[in-house]
Design a protein around this motif. Sequence first.
Motif, PDB file in Angstrom:
ATOM      1  N   PRO A  85       0.832  -1.210   0.000  1.00  0.00           N
ATOM      2  CA  PRO A  85       0.000   0.000   0.000  1.00  0.00           C
ATOM      3  C   PRO A  85       0.862   1.253   0.000  1.00  0.00           C
ATOM      4  O   PRO A  85       1.840   1.357   0.741  1.00  0.00           O
ATOM      5  CB  PRO A  85      -0.810  -0.129   1.296  1.00  0.00           C
ATOM      6  CG  PRO A  85      -0.036  -1.088   2.148  1.00  0.00           C
ATOM      7  CD  PRO A  85       0.636  -2.026   1.211  1.00  0.00           C
ATOM      8  N   ASP A 103      -5.488   0.474  -1.746  1.00  0.00           N
ATOM      9  CA  ASP A 103      -4.714   0.445  -0.508  1.00  0.00           C
ATOM     10  C   ASP A 103      -5.390  -0.359   0.590  1.00  0.00           C
ATOM     11  O   ASP A 103      -4.724  -1.031   1.388  1.00  0.00           O
ATOM     12  CB  ASP A 103      -4.432   1.869  -0.019  1.00  0.00           C
ATOM     13  CG  ASP A 103      -3.234   2.493  -0.734  1.00  0.00           C
ATOM     14  OD1 ASP A 103      -2.607   1.787  -1.552  1.00  0.00           O
ATOM     15  OD2 ASP A 103      -2.945   3.683  -0.483  1.00  0.00           O
ATOM     16  N   THR A 135      -3.408  -3.431   2.181  1.00  0.00           N
ATOM     17  CA  THR A 135      -3.109  -3.403   3.621  1.00  0.00           C
ATOM     18  C   THR A 135      -3.560  -4.692   4.297  1.00  0.00           C
ATOM     19  O   THR A 135      -2.832  -5.292   5.103  1.00  0.00           O
ATOM     20  CB  THR A 135      -3.807  -2.198   4.283  1.00  0.00           C
ATOM     21  OG1 THR A 135      -3.287  -0.986   3.718  1.00  0.00           O
ATOM     22  CG2 THR A 135      -3.575  -2.187   5.793  1.00  0.00           C
TER      23      THR A 135
END
Length: 336
Positions: A219, A245, A249
């Motif tokens: 990310p 992202d 993550t």
Amino acid sequence: MEFRYLGNSGLKISEITYGNWLTHGSQVENEVAAQCVQAALDEGISTFDTADVYANTAAETVLGEALKGERRESLEIFTKVYWPTGPGGKNDTGLSRKHIMESINGSLTRLQTDYVDLYQAHRFDTETPLEETMQAFADVVRQGKALYIGVSEWTADQIRAGVELARDLNVQLISSQPQYSMLWRVIEDEVVPTCSELGVSQIVWSPIAQGVLTGKYLPGQPLPEGSRATDEKGGADFIKRFLRDDVLTRVQQLKPIADDAGLTLAQLAVAWVLQNDNVASALVGASRPEQVSENVKAAGVKLDADAMAAIDDVLGETVERDPGKTAENAPRTRVV
């Protein structure tokens, strides 16, 4: 290597199928492709999947050359028909009798074999009567050019209709080839229950979500050079849906689960799809021989209930589950 029956048939295939979409005839040199196929054979993989459309028929040619000299009876070779091939003329696409009959002959020539073990409809053709398509497939089987038939990315209703016609024609439709991974579970609510009822297995593609589930995409960081996400020949288009992202993550948070299981993130992803009883095999590609050797370590792995629950907890709402995505992503008219 472990082996599973494909659908309600007597055919056994390897839990890991070597697939050459986006690699052979395109991303990697033919010599490296041959090395990857040899690595697959050395690891006990006996099942190989391709399609006429991959690299506009070049992938079939590369695979046929790489398997030349192997005992044919010890292999299961799969290919597909639907998408445009050749110059893309008006009949160079779809599931018409004309296109199917011409395509199987071309595929057999390129693969250097008298028959394929499984001949698959690469998508559903909305513009050809299903009766015509299934009759053509049945004739391909009766001619000895294919042993079984299957489909790819068909909805539950389409699969049911296809199976019913196949049974009327006394041929075996035994497989479905959908996208399936920890992040893409759209087959679970409708396709899998229907297939379980009908005796059809899944051969799933993209179990590593185009590489996202390897954990190499971070990310907020630039895309790794030479990765699929930077491949302008088609790879980047397929992976972009996962390059958010929030997804990246959560993928990083899967590492402790993989570590506890003694697996890499990629191996965990492949092992995860193989926990589904309706999945006969996970399709895995490679651009380097060592990738094959790593991925096969997922065969035979049993993840316990705690690990499966922990994966669900980590991924949470980033998982796509909408069964309507199968139809939504399908072509509404033939692509020429």
